[in-house]
Design an enzyme around this catalytic site. Structure first.
Site, PDB file in Angstrom:
ATOM      1  N   GLY A   1     139.564  61.419  81.813  1.00 15.11           N
ATOM      2  CA  GLY A   1     140.757  60.722  81.340  1.00 15.11           C
ATOM      3  C   GLY A   1     141.541  60.111  82.478  1.00 15.11           C
ATOM      4  O   GLY A   1     141.959  58.945  82.420  1.00 15.11           O
TER       5      GLY A   1
ATOM      6  N   ILE B   1     136.331  71.525  85.275  1.00 17.57           N
ATOM      7  CA  ILE B   1     135.507  72.731  85.261  1.00 17.57           C
ATOM      8  C   ILE B   1     134.313  72.551  84.322  1.00 17.57           C
ATOM      9  O   ILE B   1     133.342  73.289  84.408  1.00 17.57           O
ATOM     10  CB  ILE B   1     136.317  73.982  84.861  1.00 17.57           C
ATOM     11  N   ASP B   2     134.383  71.557  83.414  1.00 10.25           N
ATOM     12  CA  ASP B   2     133.281  71.338  82.461  1.00 10.25           C
ATOM     13  C   ASP B   2     132.043  70.737  83.120  1.00 10.25           C
ATOM     14  O   ASP B   2     130.959  70.743  82.522  1.00 10.25           O
ATOM     15  CB  ASP B   2     133.734  70.428  81.320  1.00 10.25           C
TER      16      ASP B   2
ATOM     17  N   GLY C   1     134.589  74.200  77.234  1.00  9.57           N
ATOM     18  CA  GLY C   1     133.472  73.273  77.140  1.00  9.57           C
ATOM     19  C   GLY C   1     133.651  72.410  75.911  1.00  9.57           C
ATOM     20  O   GLY C   1     133.175  72.744  74.827  1.00  9.57           O
TER      21      GLY C   1
ATOM     22  N   GLU D   1     133.678  76.348  73.358  1.00  6.48           N
ATOM     23  CA  GLU D   1     134.750  76.062  72.404  1.00  6.48           C
ATOM     24  C   GLU D   1     134.490  74.789  71.593  1.00  6.48           C
ATOM     25  O   GLU D   1     135.005  74.643  70.475  1.00  6.48           O
ATOM     26  CB  GLU D   1     136.087  75.914  73.141  1.00  6.48           C
TER      27      GLU D   1
ATOM     28  N   LEU E   1     141.972  81.539  81.856  1.00  9.03           N
ATOM     29  CA  LEU E   1     141.510  82.327  83.001  1.00  9.03           C
ATOM     30  C   LEU E   1     140.426  81.571  83.770  1.00  9.03           C
ATOM     31  O   LEU E   1     140.265  81.747  84.977  1.00  9.03           O
ATOM     32  CB  LEU E   1     140.959  83.672  82.526  1.00  9.03           C
TER      33      LEU E   1
ATOM     34  N   ARG F   1     140.395  78.493  84.428  1.00 11.74           N
ATOM     35  CA  ARG F   1     141.010  77.468  85.275  1.00 11.74           C
ATOM     36  C   ARG F   1     141.735  78.058  86.477  1.00 11.74           C
ATOM     37  O   ARG F   1     142.087  77.354  87.411  1.00 11.74           O
ATOM     38  CB  ARG F   1     142.034  76.662  84.464  1.00 11.74           C
TER      39      ARG F   1
END
Length: 358
Positions: free
Chosen positions: A114, A136-137, A180, A232, A283, A285
């Protein structure tokens, strides 16, 4: 020269290491670094400070970002108060005017897809901008790996290790819900590293029957517990599970969450199994970045400063085949990276008797 740096989107381990890399390398080159608070919002509101090596002392092992961040406040869709209501307007020209007023020769933007999309659009309007990939993904296609991913996998793997002991003791099915949104890299890597029995990711459709088949097969072999790792963003009955509207977020219209509890309820509905759900949430992150992420972030910071110093614009630094390079923003944001259902990691998991619920 005067170069700005900001962090946008969700936080993750390694952001401070990038900022440190930018500031320390700029100091060697005699370049002034302006730290912009809270992403593009800080540019819109002209909130910033000069950063010196003293300001970044000791931040290498710290999670989060000393500059603050936000996944709102897109300058092309910016909230403006008019009378008693808030309307969204294109305020990109205002941002450009602020950058000129601040005397910035370039802006280094650290963020995910983004943030990179906004940076690319601003570059089209004339802003000199260099991107640093963060999520993190690990779902940015232009780079082999984003910083923060390694630390998130470590956190998730540690959680799986802990769940194993209580699952085995109580003969339970333990569901661990991980982040995710559209890519299952965290779940796949952590599931493999933690020895999960079932890994559910957005890229591979699953069924409750497929999950139960694996759980019952384990029970028949004498293993009366199972560990299920789920992203998720997995779909249940054709749609993702959301916990509410994410008002004002220009990237995602919904906040994902709850797939773990939905699965637990469905499994218990058709079986006599005892199921518990753990949602790891933010957690993943937080915390101190792993050594790999500290090094990668530092490399990104130095490379971004070099690119900005050389007048490069509308490009993002990336890791390819072990080397730091730059790619166009258009390429960086064109295609989202996802797990290959036929790839080597998925095949390895299947050979290790890990089910994907399919």
């Amino acid at each position: 020269m005067k170069i700005g740096v900001l962090t946008g989107g969700g936080d993750c381990p390694g952001l401070n290491a990038v900022i440190r890399g930018v500031v320390k390398s700029a100091h060697r080159e005699g370049i002034e670094i302006i730290g912009i608070y809270d992403g593009f919002k800080g540019l819109m509101e002209k909130r910033y400070q000069t950063l010196t090596p003293h300001d970044v002392q000791g931040i290498l092992p710290k999670g989060g970002t000393i500059l603050g961040t936000t996944n709102r406040d897109n300058p092309f869709h910016y909230p403006v108060k008019e009378r008693d209501s808030v309307v969204y307007k294109d305020e990109s020209k205002r941002l450009l005017a602020n950058v000129e007023e601040m005397g910035l020769d370039s802006v280094i933007v650290i963020g995910g897809d983004g943030t990179m999309n906004i940076a690319h659009e601003m570059a089209g309007l004339g802003l000199k901008v260099v991107g640093v990939p963060k999520t993190i993904d690990n779902d940015l296609s232009a780079t082999d790996q984003t910083f923060g991913f390694e630390t998130a996998v470590n956190t998730a793997t540690d959680a799986i290790d802990k769940l194993h002991t209580t699952a085995e003791s109580h003969h339970r099915v333990m569901i661990l819900e991980l982040m995710g949104r559209d890519a299952g890299f965290i779940s796949l890597y952590a599931g493999l590293a933690g020895g999960a029995d079932i890994i559910l990711i957005p890229e591979i459709p699953f069924t409750i029957e497929g999950i139960l088949k694996k759980v019952h097969a384990r029970a028949e072999r004498g293993s009366h517990f199972s560990i299920i790792v789920v992203s998720e963003g997995c779909q249940f009955e054709g749609k993702q599970v959301v916990e509410g509207e994410n008002q004002g977020n220009p990237y995602n219209t919904h906040r994902l969450g709850g797939i773990g509890e939905v699965l637990a309820a469905e499994i218990q509905k058709v079986s006599n199994l005892e199921v518990r759900t753990t949602v790891l949430g933010h957690l993943q992150r937080g915390g101190s970045p792993a050594p790999f992420d500290r090094i990668l972030s530092s490399r990104y910071g130095v490379a971004a400063l070099e690119a900005a110093k050389d007048g490069v614009s509308d490009r993002m630094v990336c890791l390819r085949n072990g080397e730091i390079r730059t790619v166009s923003m258009a390429e960086a944001t064109h295609v989202q990276k996802s797990v290959d259902p036929m790839g080597e990691l998925v095949k390895t998991a299947r050979m290790l008797d890990i089910s994907f619920g399919d």
